[in-house]
Scaffold this active site. Sequence first.
Site, short mmCIF file in Angstrom:
data_model
loop_
_atom_site.label_atom_id
_atom_site.label_comp_id
_atom_site.label_asym_id
_atom_site.label_seq_id
_atom_site.Cartn_x
_atom_site.Cartn_y
_atom_site.Cartn_z
N HIS A 295 84.95 62.28 -42.17
CA HIS A 295 84.10 63.47 -42.27
C HIS A 295 84.71 64.48 -43.23
O HIS A 295 85.92 64.66 -43.24
CB HIS A 295 83.97 64.10 -40.87
N LYS B 256 74.42 51.24 -69.18
CA LYS B 256 73.52 51.87 -68.20
C LYS B 256 74.28 52.85 -67.31
O LYS B 256 73.85 53.97 -67.08
CB LYS B 256 72.83 50.78 -67.39
N GLU C 142 80.02 58.03 -43.88
CA GLU C 142 80.16 58.05 -42.42
C GLU C 142 78.81 57.99 -41.72
O GLU C 142 78.74 57.70 -40.52
CB GLU C 142 80.90 59.31 -41.96
N CYS D 78 75.69 42.32 -69.81
CA CYS D 78 76.31 43.38 -69.01
C CYS D 78 77.11 44.35 -69.86
O CYS D 78 76.92 45.56 -69.80
CB CYS D 78 77.21 42.76 -67.95
N GLU E 69 65.84 52.71 -63.68
CA GLU E 69 67.12 53.27 -64.12
C GLU E 69 66.98 53.97 -65.46
O GLU E 69 67.48 55.09 -65.65
CB GLU E 69 68.17 52.17 -64.20
N TYR F 187 64.24 47.39 -61.49
CA TYR F 187 65.42 48.24 -61.50
C TYR F 187 65.76 48.72 -62.91
O TYR F 187 66.21 49.85 -63.10
CB TYR F 187 66.61 47.54 -60.83
N CYS G 75 74.80 46.56 -67.60
CA CYS G 75 75.48 47.37 -66.58
C CYS G 75 76.35 48.48 -67.16
O CYS G 75 76.29 49.63 -66.70
CB CYS G 75 76.38 46.48 -65.72
#
Length: 529
Positions: free
Chosen positions: A502, A99, A507, A91, A238, A234, A96
């Site tokens: 909003h 990346k 939302e 990671c 990515e 993934y 992670c």
Amino acid sequence: MDLSQICLNKSTCNKFGNIRKVTSKPTAMTNEVIQSSHEDGTFDYDLAVIGGGSGGLACAKEAVNQGAKVAVLDFVTASPQGTKWGLGGTCVNVGCIPKKLMHQAALLGESIHEAVAYGWQVPDVNKIKIDWAALTESVQNHIKSVNWVTRVDLRDKKIEYINGLGEFKDPHTIVATLKNGSKKELTAKNIVIAVGGRPHYPDIPGAKEYCISSDDIFSLGYPPGKTLVVGAGYIGLECAGFLNSLGYSATVLVRSVPLRGFDQQMAAAVTSEMEQKGVTFHHRTVPLSVEKLDNGQLKARWLNTETQQQSEDVFDTVLLATGRYALTKALNLEAAGVTCLSENGKIVAATEQTNVAHIYAVGDVLEGRPELTPVAIHAGRLLARRVFAGAPHHMDYENVATTIFTPLEYGCVGLSEEAATERYGADNIEVYHAYYKPTEFFIPQRNIRNCYLKAVALRAAPQRILGLHFVGPVAGEIIQGFAAAVKCGITMEQLMSTVGIHPTVAEEFTRLNITKRSGQDPNPASCCS
């Protein structure tokens, strides 16, 4: 006092796990838990962790918090291209963290161009380009700082760090091969296997000789240029996404389906967005060979498995993202009596405990568990609390949220539509869905056709939500909050009674009211409809 010296005390033995003699030697794979003992009943450590990644380190540090004496063994074998890194695991070093930084760099590049429409005066915006060397230097400097902080943290917590490749000599003894080739032997009452995995290389000519993987891309010493990415999981998507957005042409070979295991409608939205941004996809294809030309470029050949047609093209870089394998072969697990291995070499352990009572596993090395850093960390901490504090809590691997950091991000938690249909039956689920218009996409007018979300729920009232899926800006930040709600058993009735903020894209989950079953148009009339 060394905690291992007070093991004759009954209460302490219960706290740190009872040890008994091996009653029989395992000869085949078994799920039976085997109890074993060191000859004289004393050990150098209460816990030894093999692997210095996120899960192993979390387990080690939590064990120290509970009063245990701990050692961590970690050693990085160079990739076929010679890339190595420091303490911290996949990671931190090649996963992670770098990346996400590359992804952020790509998003910033897009923002610079969009800034003109918002009134920013950007001179010669068309001449703006990335400095690959500066980018990778910044990324690597950050990684090295994390490596250093990690080592300091281990020192401060008095965890012994052994920079050596560990393997079992017997159920309680580990032999570490150090960098200079010397051996260091240690014993531990409890052992955690947290070795993670490394990229798989397909068995084709030129793969290991000329191709790179995710182990290499974040420190690549030259601009990648025109890049072929083999694999559409993934990692592949990515990497292709940020490379294309940074200005390097990207082509992806897809063997079967993109993002296998994820909701396929959402996966289609992700790849559609990537195609519109310029990424080329070749579907139903497998690589055949990679050849290095006299000018240094790479000629790649591939086969379409449906038409049997072969194709080829010339690239500057070929990046392999064809899956990962667990690093269990080098552990000499037979010597420890660990036999609970799957066909692909991962450890099968429902509660992180192997078939040998005092040997555990956490993280990517486990079969059938999400290969995600937070999962490994949480599982490691809970394991340490169970072993050293008698805590009852086990890792819950259900409803773990994750995000694919493609140019248009995809965040999800819970079941995909396909998985929910398979588990509960099509007649027993309801899918609410909608397309939406992010306010930040209005200036300039950006493509919104792939901005889409859905909730997969049980059809019967109150319609408990089984899965939430979102493709759009900052999907990771959005899905994290809703993940807690899904974990708490949120229903569609509760979601639809929630007032949104909003104008945010988050939302949109609170405005879901159209089902697929109804056949109504899921497109909004306006941003406020």
